[in-house]
Write a protein that holds these residues in place. Structure first.
Motif, PDB file in Angstrom:
ATOM      1  N   ALA A 173       0.830  -1.224   0.106  1.00 44.11           N
ATOM      2  CA  ALA A 173       0.404  -0.096  -0.081  1.00 44.11           C
ATOM      3  C   ALA A 173       1.112   1.172   0.517  1.00 44.11           C
ATOM      4  O   ALA A 173       0.494   1.958  -0.764  1.00 44.11           O
ATOM      5  N   THR A 174       2.192   1.483   0.659  1.00 42.10           N
ATOM      6  CA  THR A 174       2.561   2.757   0.964  1.00 42.10           C
ATOM      7  C   THR A 174       3.453   2.406  -0.653  1.00 42.10           C
ATOM      8  O   THR A 174       3.288   3.661  -0.935  1.00 42.10           O
ATOM      9  N   TYR A 175       3.989   1.508  -1.373  1.00 47.41           N
ATOM     10  CA  TYR A 175       4.349   1.444  -2.584  1.00 47.41           C
ATOM     11  C   TYR A 175       3.232   2.252  -3.758  1.00 47.41           C
ATOM     12  O   TYR A 175       3.573   3.098  -4.270  1.00 47.41           O
ATOM     13  N   THR A 176       2.099   1.162  -3.502  1.00 50.15           N
ATOM     14  CA  THR A 176       1.492   1.598  -4.469  1.00 50.15           C
ATOM     15  C   THR A 176       1.339   3.593  -4.416  1.00 50.15           C
ATOM     16  O   THR A 176       1.072   4.155  -5.207  1.00 50.15           O
ATOM     17  N   GLY A 177       1.431   4.092  -2.611  1.00 49.82           N
ATOM     18  CA  GLY A 177       1.138   5.533  -2.500  1.00 49.82           C
ATOM     19  C   GLY A 177       2.251   5.882  -3.808  1.00 49.82           C
ATOM     20  O   GLY A 177       1.731   7.376  -3.888  1.00 49.82           O
ATOM     21  N   ILE A 178       2.830   5.723  -2.878  1.00 43.53           N
ATOM     22  CA  ILE A 178       4.574   6.990  -2.979  1.00 43.53           C
ATOM     23  C   ILE A 178       4.330   6.660  -5.248  1.00 43.53           C
ATOM     24  O   ILE A 178       4.618   7.713  -5.402  1.00 43.53           O
ATOM     25  N   PHE A 179       4.073   5.227  -5.408  1.00 39.95           N
ATOM     26  CA  PHE A 179       4.377   5.330  -7.471  1.00 39.95           C
ATOM     27  C   PHE A 179       2.622   6.500  -7.196  1.00 39.95           C
ATOM     28  O   PHE A 179       3.135   7.000  -8.445  1.00 39.95           O
ATOM     29  N   ALA A 180       1.590   6.609  -6.976  1.00 37.72           N
ATOM     30  CA  ALA A 180       0.899   7.141  -7.353  1.00 37.72           C
ATOM     31  C   ALA A 180       1.272   8.711  -7.136  1.00 37.72           C
ATOM     32  O   ALA A 180       0.678   9.553  -8.281  1.00 37.72           O
ATOM     33  N   SER A 181       1.805   9.338  -6.181  1.00 38.86           N
ATOM     34  CA  SER A 181       1.663  10.754  -6.257  1.00 38.86           C
ATOM     35  C   SER A 181       2.874  10.963  -6.962  1.00 38.86           C
ATOM     36  O   SER A 181       3.147  11.896  -7.674  1.00 38.86           O
ATOM     37  N   LEU A 202     -10.548   9.531  -9.584  1.00 36.15           N
ATOM     38  CA  LEU A 202     -10.782   8.015  -9.653  1.00 36.15           C
ATOM     39  C   LEU A 202      -9.490   7.010  -8.677  1.00 36.15           C
ATOM     40  O   LEU A 202     -10.240   6.438  -8.402  1.00 36.15           O
ATOM     41  N   PHE A 203      -8.903   7.491  -9.853  1.00 33.92           N
ATOM     42  CA  PHE A 203      -7.695   6.321  -9.491  1.00 33.92           C
ATOM     43  C   PHE A 203      -7.033   7.040  -8.047  1.00 33.92           C
ATOM     44  O   PHE A 203      -7.019   5.848  -7.240  1.00 33.92           O
ATOM     45  N   ILE A 204      -7.091   7.768  -7.227  1.00 34.70           N
ATOM     46  CA  ILE A 204      -5.897   8.194  -6.421  1.00 34.70           C
ATOM     47  C   ILE A 204      -7.338   7.491  -5.419  1.00 34.70           C
ATOM     48  O   ILE A 204      -7.141   7.369  -4.468  1.00 34.70           O
ATOM     49  N   GLY A 205      -8.727   8.411  -5.798  1.00 33.23           N
ATOM     50  CA  GLY A 205      -9.522   7.629  -5.024  1.00 33.23           C
ATOM     51  C   GLY A 205      -9.817   5.766  -4.206  1.00 33.23           C
ATOM     52  O   GLY A 205      -9.426   5.457  -3.579  1.00 33.23           O
ATOM     53  N   GLY A 206      -9.522   5.780  -5.630  1.00 38.20           N
ATOM     54  CA  GLY A 206      -9.143   4.049  -5.373  1.00 38.20           C
ATOM     55  C   GLY A 206      -8.148   3.468  -4.382  1.00 38.20           C
ATOM     56  O   GLY A 206      -8.514   2.770  -4.010  1.00 38.20           O
ATOM     57  N   VAL A 207      -7.417   4.010  -4.815  1.00 35.90           N
ATOM     58  CA  VAL A 207      -6.191   3.406  -4.415  1.00 35.90           C
ATOM     59  C   VAL A 207      -5.220   3.966  -2.927  1.00 35.90           C
ATOM     60  O   VAL A 207      -6.089   3.013  -1.597  1.00 35.90           O
ATOM     61  N   GLN A 208      -6.989   4.935  -2.814  1.00 39.41           N
ATOM     62  CA  GLN A 208      -6.646   5.412  -0.966  1.00 39.41           C
ATOM     63  C   GLN A 208      -8.050   4.491  -0.450  1.00 39.41           C
ATOM     64  O   GLN A 208      -7.542   4.078   0.972  1.00 39.41           O
ATOM     65  N   VAL A 233     -10.892  25.619 -20.721  1.00 37.24           N
ATOM     66  CA  VAL A 233     -11.644  24.587 -20.337  1.00 37.24           C
ATOM     67  C   VAL A 233     -11.596  23.667 -20.486  1.00 37.24           C
ATOM     68  O   VAL A 233     -11.937  23.474 -21.988  1.00 37.24           O
ATOM     69  N   ALA A 234     -10.388  22.469 -20.406  1.00 30.22           N
ATOM     70  CA  ALA A 234     -10.292  21.210 -20.773  1.00 30.22           C
ATOM     71  C   ALA A 234      -9.943  20.368 -20.381  1.00 30.22           C
ATOM     72  O   ALA A 234      -9.774  20.994 -18.683  1.00 30.22           O
ATOM     73  N   GLY A 235      -9.680  19.378 -20.163  1.00 26.64           N
ATOM     74  CA  GLY A 235      -8.892  18.665 -19.059  1.00 26.64           C
ATOM     75  C   GLY A 235      -9.784  17.639 -18.684  1.00 26.64           C
ATOM     76  O   GLY A 235      -9.658  17.435 -17.460  1.00 26.64           O
ATOM     77  N   TRP A 236     -11.266  17.408 -18.260  1.00 27.24           N
ATOM     78  CA  TRP A 236     -12.254  17.630 -17.412  1.00 27.24           C
ATOM     79  C   TRP A 236     -11.738  15.785 -16.748  1.00 27.24           C
ATOM     80  O   TRP A 236     -12.167  15.584 -16.403  1.00 27.24           O
ATOM     81  N   PRO A 237     -12.313  15.229 -18.835  1.00 22.74           N
ATOM     82  CA  PRO A 237     -11.610  13.434 -18.721  1.00 22.74           C
ATOM     83  C   PRO A 237     -10.508  13.257 -17.993  1.00 22.74           C
ATOM     84  O   PRO A 237     -10.604  12.551 -17.101  1.00 22.74           O
ATOM     85  N   SER A 238      -9.568  13.837 -18.193  1.00 21.18           N
ATOM     86  CA  SER A 238      -8.273  13.315 -17.604  1.00 21.18           C
ATOM     87  C   SER A 238      -8.096  13.529 -15.782  1.00 21.18           C
ATOM     88  O   SER A 238      -8.006  12.724 -15.373  1.00 21.18           O
ATOM     89  N   MET A 239      -9.231  14.734 -15.237  1.00 23.92           N
ATOM     90  CA  MET A 239      -8.576  14.663 -14.515  1.00 23.92           C
ATOM     91  C   MET A 239      -9.969  13.499 -13.669  1.00 23.92           C
ATOM     92  O   MET A 239     -10.000  13.679 -12.371  1.00 23.92           O
ATOM     93  N   MET A 240     -11.023  13.829 -14.131  1.00 29.29           N
ATOM     94  CA  MET A 240     -11.779  12.606 -13.966  1.00 29.29           C
ATOM     95  C   MET A 240     -11.270  11.197 -13.080  1.00 29.29           C
ATOM     96  O   MET A 240     -11.070   9.948 -12.305  1.00 29.29           O
TER      97      MET A 240
END
Ligand code: UDP
Ligand code: MG
Length: 328
Positions: free
Chosen positions: A244-252, A284-290, A273-280
């Motif tokens: 979990a720690t390493y995944t956190g480091i990798f994600a950051s 979502l990715f960070i939320g899932g990892v957390q 205004v652009a980048g909405w999809p990439s932001m989502m």
């Protein structure tokens, strides 16, 4: 030819320990096999034998069957737990009763052939403390169980800090000092295969092929095995926390790179205004990892909670005879 061995006190008695949960059909088939194996051990080495059955809160006629077996065989002792505590605890309850000699742990369903006991004893007399049966074949089990058991042993073998031999169940002979060591481990999440390894001492494996169940059906469903696997991994390794720690480091790191890209692009091109999809995607990715990391931590916190309650491991309903080995 076996060389004559001097039998000391710790090797003068052998107890066969069987945990049974709803095994009324299997036990009458098993008992004569155990008796025959113990008779052979006695004939070969002069070692006295006895059997301790632990009824793990069975709801069928197991207790009655056991009492009948005991009535016709004075070398049988019985222990009945107040409810079903699970095999790992039932084995512990049995081991707690035994303070003299070696112990053979055996499944009630005949999947661990009692006929192997004499060859275990030979190793025991050579001085080994933990003689375990390693399955070279598993008949009568579906491929999914074989495959998942296989995967589990490989994973835990990688993760665990203590040696857990592959394809090795609870079927084994433990010396007096190994039993003494095991009964000192009072953790509530008992993954016995790991605890056996933790004890250390001299170990040796005896290969055998696992036969199908003699009667009745398996007491472990897939959910039960999954829980056992999670218990095993979390009891003997903190690798999931580290992952979990390493995944956190990798994600950051990834997020920092992304941030740099976004800032530079905004500076160079301005940023309509652009980048909405990439932001989502990133959110979502960070939320899932957390959530995943939190879940992993939760597994360990939950286990700490269980341990901290300091409940007794099991309660005894009935015992015959009252004390197997007089405790001091
Ligand atoms: N067992 C037990 N308590 C339980 C479940 C199982 O004492 O809650 C005993 C069961 O009676 C048998 C042994 O553990 O003697 C192994 O169970 P089973 O054969 O069902 O497991 P499998 O061989 O399918 O892994
Ligand atoms: Mg079985």
């Amino acid at each position: 030819m076996t060389a004559p061995v001097a039998i000391d006190d710790a090797h003068s008695l052998l107890t066969v320990l069987v945990a049974a949960y709803n095994e009324a059909d299997a036990l009458p088939l098993l008992h004569p096999e155990i008796v025959a194996a113990l008779a052979e051990v006695h004939a070969l080495y002069g070692i006295a034998g006895r059997v301790l059955y632990v009824d793990d809160g069975s709801r069928d006629g197991t207790w009655n069957v056991l009492q009948e077996i005991q009535a016709s065989d004075p070398s049988v002792a019985l222990l009945r737990l107040s409810r079903n505590f699970g095999k790992e605890i039932a084995m512990t309850a049995g081991l707690d009763q035994i303070t003299r000699g070696g112990v053979v742990i055996l499944d009630a369903d005949g999947q661990d052939p009692p006929s192997l006991i004499p060859s275990f004893v030979a190793k025991w007399l050579e001085g080994y403390d933990d003689v375990f049966g390693t399955r070279v074949e598993r008949d009568g089990e579906i491929w999914l169980k074989k495959a998942s058991a296989n995967a589990f042993y490989r994973i835990i073998g990688r993760l665990a800090d203590t040696p857990i031999p592959a394809d090795t169940g609870d079927f084994r002979l433990l010396s007096e000092r190994a039993v003494g060591a095991l009964t000192q481990l009072r953790e509530r999440n008992r993954f016995m295969k790991g605890l056996f390894g933790w004890v250390g001492y001299q170990r040796v494996s005896v290969p055998y092929s696992r036969v199908p169940r003699s009667a009745g059906s398996s007491k472990f469903n897939f959910g039960g095995l999954w829980n056992l696997a999670v218990d095993g991994i979390t009891s003997f390794s903190i690798a999931p926390l580290r992952i979990a720690t390493y995944t956190g480091i990798f994600a950051s790191l990834f997020a920092f790179l992304g941030m740099a890209v976004v800032i530079i692009r905004a500076l160079l091109h301005g940023d309509p205004v652009a980048g909405w999809p990439s932001m989502m995607v990133v959110i979502l990715f960070i939320g899932g990892v957390q959530l995943l990391a939190l879940g992993v931590i939760g597994e360990y916190v939950g286990r700490m909670y269980n341990e901290s309650k300091q409940r007794p491991l099991y309660l005894v309903e009935q015992q015959q005879p009252a004390a197997l080995d007089a405790k001091n």
